[in-house]
Motif scaffolding. Structure first.
Motif, PDB file in Angstrom:
ATOM      1  N   ILE A 168      10.388  18.840 -10.025  1.00  0.00           N
ATOM      2  CA  ILE A 168       9.363  17.826 -10.301  1.00  0.00           C
ATOM      3  C   ILE A 168       9.994  16.448 -10.348  1.00  0.00           C
ATOM      4  O   ILE A 168       9.450  15.478  -9.788  1.00  0.00           O
ATOM      5  N   ARG A 169      11.154  16.338 -10.988  1.00  0.00           N
ATOM      6  CA  ARG A 169      11.823  15.039 -11.064  1.00  0.00           C
ATOM      7  C   ARG A 169      12.231  14.547  -9.689  1.00  0.00           C
ATOM      8  O   ARG A 169      12.076  13.363  -9.356  1.00  0.00           O
ATOM      9  N   HIS A 170      12.725  15.465  -8.845  1.00  0.00           N
ATOM     10  CA  HIS A 170      13.128  15.067  -7.490  1.00  0.00           C
ATOM     11  C   HIS A 170      11.926  14.612  -6.673  1.00  0.00           C
ATOM     12  O   HIS A 170      12.015  13.649  -5.905  1.00  0.00           O
ATOM     13  N   ALA A 191       8.880  10.197  -4.299  1.00  0.00           N
ATOM     14  CA  ALA A 191       7.657   9.413  -4.185  1.00  0.00           C
ATOM     15  C   ALA A 191       7.905   7.946  -4.542  1.00  0.00           C
ATOM     16  O   ALA A 191       7.355   7.037  -3.900  1.00  0.00           O
ATOM     17  N   CYS A 192       8.733   7.699  -5.553  1.00  0.00           N
ATOM     18  CA  CYS A 192       9.067   6.318  -5.927  1.00  0.00           C
ATOM     19  C   CYS A 192       9.825   5.609  -4.818  1.00  0.00           C
ATOM     20  O   CYS A 192       9.593   4.412  -4.546  1.00  0.00           O
ATOM     21  N   GLU A 193      10.738   6.333  -4.154  1.00  0.00           N
ATOM     22  CA  GLU A 193      11.472   5.737  -3.042  1.00  0.00           C
ATOM     23  C   GLU A 193      10.540   5.387  -1.880  1.00  0.00           C
ATOM     24  O   GLU A 193      10.662   4.313  -1.267  1.00  0.00           O
ATOM     25  N   GLU A 194       9.606   6.285  -1.587  1.00  0.00           N
ATOM     26  CA  GLU A 194       8.650   5.989  -0.521  1.00  0.00           C
ATOM     27  C   GLU A 194       7.766   4.799  -0.885  1.00  0.00           C
ATOM     28  O   GLU A 194       7.468   3.942  -0.034  1.00  0.00           O
ATOM     29  N   ALA A 237       8.600   2.360  -2.867  1.00  0.00           N
ATOM     30  CA  ALA A 237       9.423   1.154  -2.784  1.00  0.00           C
ATOM     31  C   ALA A 237       9.563   0.682  -1.344  1.00  0.00           C
ATOM     32  O   ALA A 237       9.548  -0.529  -1.068  1.00  0.00           O
ATOM     33  N   GLU A 238       9.688   1.628  -0.407  1.00  0.00           N
ATOM     34  CA  GLU A 238       9.776   1.254   1.005  1.00  0.00           C
ATOM     35  C   GLU A 238       8.487   0.603   1.486  1.00  0.00           C
ATOM     36  O   GLU A 238       8.507  -0.386   2.243  1.00  0.00           O
ATOM     37  N   VAL A 239       7.360   1.159   1.044  1.00  0.00           N
ATOM     38  CA  VAL A 239       6.078   0.560   1.428  1.00  0.00           C
ATOM     39  C   VAL A 239       5.950  -0.854   0.877  1.00  0.00           C
ATOM     40  O   VAL A 239       5.499  -1.786   1.560  1.00  0.00           O
ATOM     41  N   VAL A 240       6.355  -1.070  -0.374  1.00  0.00           N
ATOM     42  CA  VAL A 240       6.293  -2.393  -0.983  1.00  0.00           C
ATOM     43  C   VAL A 240       7.198  -3.364  -0.241  1.00  0.00           C
ATOM     44  O   VAL A 240       6.833  -4.524   0.006  1.00  0.00           O
ATOM     45  N   ASP A 241       8.395  -2.893   0.153  1.00  0.00           N
ATOM     46  CA  ASP A 241       9.310  -3.765   0.889  1.00  0.00           C
ATOM     47  C   ASP A 241       8.732  -4.168   2.237  1.00  0.00           C
ATOM     48  O   ASP A 241       8.960  -5.280   2.715  1.00  0.00           O
ATOM     49  N   GLN A 242       7.996  -3.236   2.869  1.00  0.00           N
ATOM     50  CA  GLN A 242       7.396  -3.564   4.160  1.00  0.00           C
ATOM     51  C   GLN A 242       6.235  -4.533   4.023  1.00  0.00           C
ATOM     52  O   GLN A 242       5.987  -5.355   4.907  1.00  0.00           O
ATOM     53  N   LEU A 243       5.499  -4.432   2.912  1.00  0.00           N
ATOM     54  CA  LEU A 243       4.351  -5.317   2.703  1.00  0.00           C
ATOM     55  C   LEU A 243       4.740  -6.670   2.124  1.00  0.00           C
ATOM     56  O   LEU A 243       3.991  -7.635   2.270  1.00  0.00           O
TER      57      LEU A 243
END
Length: 331
Positions: free
Chosen positions: A293-295, A300-303, A305-311
């Motif tokens: 669950i933690r992994h 999900a947090c990494e994904e 963060a990537e979306v936020v960086d792209q936006l």
């Protein structure tokens, strides 16, 4: 070409049957090294072939059942000295029990990784406790039919037979499932801690099972350590070590098992091995489930963060000019 391919499939199937039968028979010989007699019936506190049989079914599917039947027939015939209708009935019960366990586990959605609490619970209650009723009933029933066991002793012998089969599943099958994930150790692995755990497990179990001070509870901190730090690859071998050494001490009448009747020793071994197996299996499953669950949350947090960086660049180039015009218009 077709004939050679068909011959190859037949050869592989025959080799699979022989390998499963040999594993079952070898495990039976090991289990019979510590056999006991309850009301004239030969039983074992830990019957490894049931764990071997279920493990083979989980790996190979129902294709493994002929090898289980052959190995069971050889093991039962070794005890009886000949193949009789009673021998065939007992062998059939020993074959049908792990097959029922496999079908129940598959119906319940069991996963071999044992990384969920529900997998551990299903293995305990369906794969072990429920399915092994078949073998215990068939074996004890044939003893009564043959006149080798009085009907009044059916319950105690049945319980001993059932407990040995259940312990075989709970102790041996998890170790077999761990073997699928065996890999060469890396330099970054916890070598020191694993070595310390191994030494403490052996020394602590010997002290707990051989001391006359009734210190059997010492094994549980070791199992908790193994499950918390190494999950099933650590707790399953530790549980097997504790169970085997406890069976050896119990059949020798040593330590906390001294001055007890064979029935009392069987009860103590059943309770101890059951508690050990449940602690190792369920705690490891809970820890593995929490880590998964933690992994997933970290992934999900990494994904995200990537979306936020792209936006973020689009927001900085597109949103601020509109805000600037609004501010100028408001003036």
């Amino acid at each position: 070409m077709i004939r050679s391919e068909r011959t190859r499939r037949y050869l592989l199937a025959a080799l699979r049957v022989v390998a499963v039968a040999a594993a079952y028979y070898g495990a039976a010989r090991l289990g019979l090294l510590r056999q006991v007699t309850v009301h004239g019936a030969v039983v074992t506190p830990l019957w490894p072939p049931t764990g071997i049989a279920l493990g083979c079914l989980l790996y190979l599917g129902l294709r493994a059942w002929p090898g289980i039947a052959l190995g069971s027939l050889a093991a039962v015939a070794m005890l009886g000295g000949a193949v009789t209708p009673s021998t065939l009935a007992v062998a059939a019960g020993n074959t049908l029990a792990p097959v029922c366990a496999y079908l129940l586990l598959r119906r319940a959605g069991f996963r071999k990784e044992l990384d969920r609490l529900r997998d551990g619970v299903v293995l305990v209650f369906l794969g072990a406790m429920a399915a092994m009723v078949v073998s215990a009933t068939a074996g004890t029933g044939m003893l009564v039919v043959d006149g080798k066991l009085p009907l009044g002793d059916f319950g105690s012998v049945w319980a001993a037979w059932w407990a040995g089969d259940v312990m075989g599943v709970l102790v041996v099958t998890p170790v077999l499932l761990v073997l699928e994930r065996v890999r060469l150790p890396r330099l970054t692995d916890r070598w020191m801690e694993a070595g310390a755990l191994s030494v403490v497990a052996v020394a602590g179990t010997l002290m707990a099972t051989r001391s006359s001070l009734s210190m059997l509870y010492l094994v549980f901190p070791i199992l908790i350590w193994a499950a918390l730090r190494f999950q099933l690859p650590g707790s399953a071998p530790c549980a097997m070590l504790v169970s085997v050494l406890a069976v050896v001490a119990g059949t020798d009448g040593a330590g906390p098992f001294a001055d007890h009747t064979i029935v009392e020793v069987m009860i103590n071994l059943t309770v101890l091995n059951g508690a050990v197996a449940l602690t190792a299996l369920l705690l490891a499953a809970v820890v593995a489930e929490q880590q998964n669950i933690r992994h997933r949350i970290e992934h999900a947090c990494e994904e995200l963060a990537e979306v936020v960086d792209q936006l973020a660049p689009g927001r900085s180039t597109g949103a601020w000019p509109f805000r600037a015009r609004d501010e100028r218009g408001s003036r």
